[in-house]
Scaffold this motif. Structure first.
Motif: not given
Length: 317
Positions: A45, A38, A41
């Motif tokens: 992002g 997580t 990512c």
């Protein structure tokens, strides 16, 4: 979590708090690996937005070093939360309530405070979500109090005392005076102080947003330092003239309305603001000031001119 961080970058502190919760709770390795994926990512992002927004850091240049009341408020909330967490809690599951609530309560505000020497960014509403941890811990404390089976009279006294403590600040937060500035009052003060054709100065320029909500208040005034308005420049406060061009623009006017910070407020210090202040001080004199929540509206006239009676009345408004 990625969506939350894209909506507000400081939500990433909640992810860090959850990581601490997992570490101190001794969760299985698969859960830690999932958290690590997580994080990866979200970093990928969020990185383009972080790079882009770093070039717009001037939008938060108004944030000053945290004042003592902010420190005390944060410390008081953490102290109460930790006090509640010290009591034994009958909670089933791998993650205990203190391990979940304390990191989310402490970490977001603490990280912003630690960043203050580099870049002051501590504003309590930026990490308002940390109150989730406080609510959980306080709820647990209230539950333990309830389980002590006190008399109904004592319970009512405690409930009324809590209500009496919370009601005044709750009502105050719903008034214009609770805000750092009152843009409606500022716009009204500018409209009443100005005459058509007057010059308009914002000290500093970022305060142009104060009158942006009601453009009719400044419709007949000339923004002296502005070279590109907020809409065409895609900025909050527009783009101002270079410092060397500002004095000549100011000296074309004999009467100027200045929108200024309140006394004692943190003010920007750059070449443009210094040019405005220096020119006003040298060639103009103050004719009257209207004070509203979060701002001062001052009328300046050239030293060769005389204050008219309506200017002198401004000080009494």
């Amino acid at each position: 979590m990625l969506l939350a961080c894209l909506l507000h970058e400081f939500a990433v502190f909640a992810l860090a708090a959850h990581g601490i919760t997992l570490l101190v709770s001794g969760v299985p390795r698969p859960a830690l690996r999932a958290w690590s994926v997580t994080v990866a990512c979200i970093v990928v992002g969020l990185l383009p937005l972080a790079i882009r927004s770093s070039g717009e850091s001037g939008q938060v240049s108004w944030i000053a070093w945290p004042d003592p009341m902010q420190f005390l408020g944060f410390l008081a909330m953490v102290t109460v939360g930790m006090r509640c967490a010290r009591r034994p809690m009958n909670v089933r599951g791998a993650i205990q309530l203190p391990a979940l609530a304390l990191p989310i309560l402490v970490l977001p505000g603490l990280l912003l405070l630690l960043l203050s020497p580099v870049k002051p960014l501590f504003v309590d509403r930026y990490v308002l979500y940390s109150s989730i941890g406080f609510a959980l811990l306080l709820g647990a404390g209230i539950d333990r109090f309830h389980r002590r089976q006190l008399s109904s009279r004592t319970s009512w006294v405690v409930a009324l005392a809590v209500l009496a403590a919370l009601l005044p600040p709750s009502l105050y937060l719903r008034t214009p005076q609770s805000r750092h500035d009152d843009v409606i009052a500022i716009g009204n003060a500018v409209r009443h102080a100005a005459r058509p054709g007057d010059g308009l100065l914002y000290l500093p320029g970022r305060h142009r947003v104060w009158t942006g909500a009601t453009p009719e208040d400044t419709r007949f005034l000339t923004d002296l330092a502005l070279v590109q308005d907020p809409t065409s420049s895609n900025t909050l406060a527009g783009i101002e003239l270079p410092a060397q061009d500002i004095p000549a623009r100011i000296l074309k006017f004999s009467r100027i309305v200045a929108v200024r910070d309140p006394e004692g407020a943190h003010s920007d210090t750059n070449s443009q603001e210094e040019a405005k202040t220096r020119t006003l001080k040298r060639y103009f004199r103050e004719c009257g000031t209207t004070r509203v929540t979060g701002a001062r509206i001052t009328v300046y006239v050239r030293k060769v001119a005389l204050c008219r009676e309506d200017d002198q009345r401004l000080a009494a408004i």
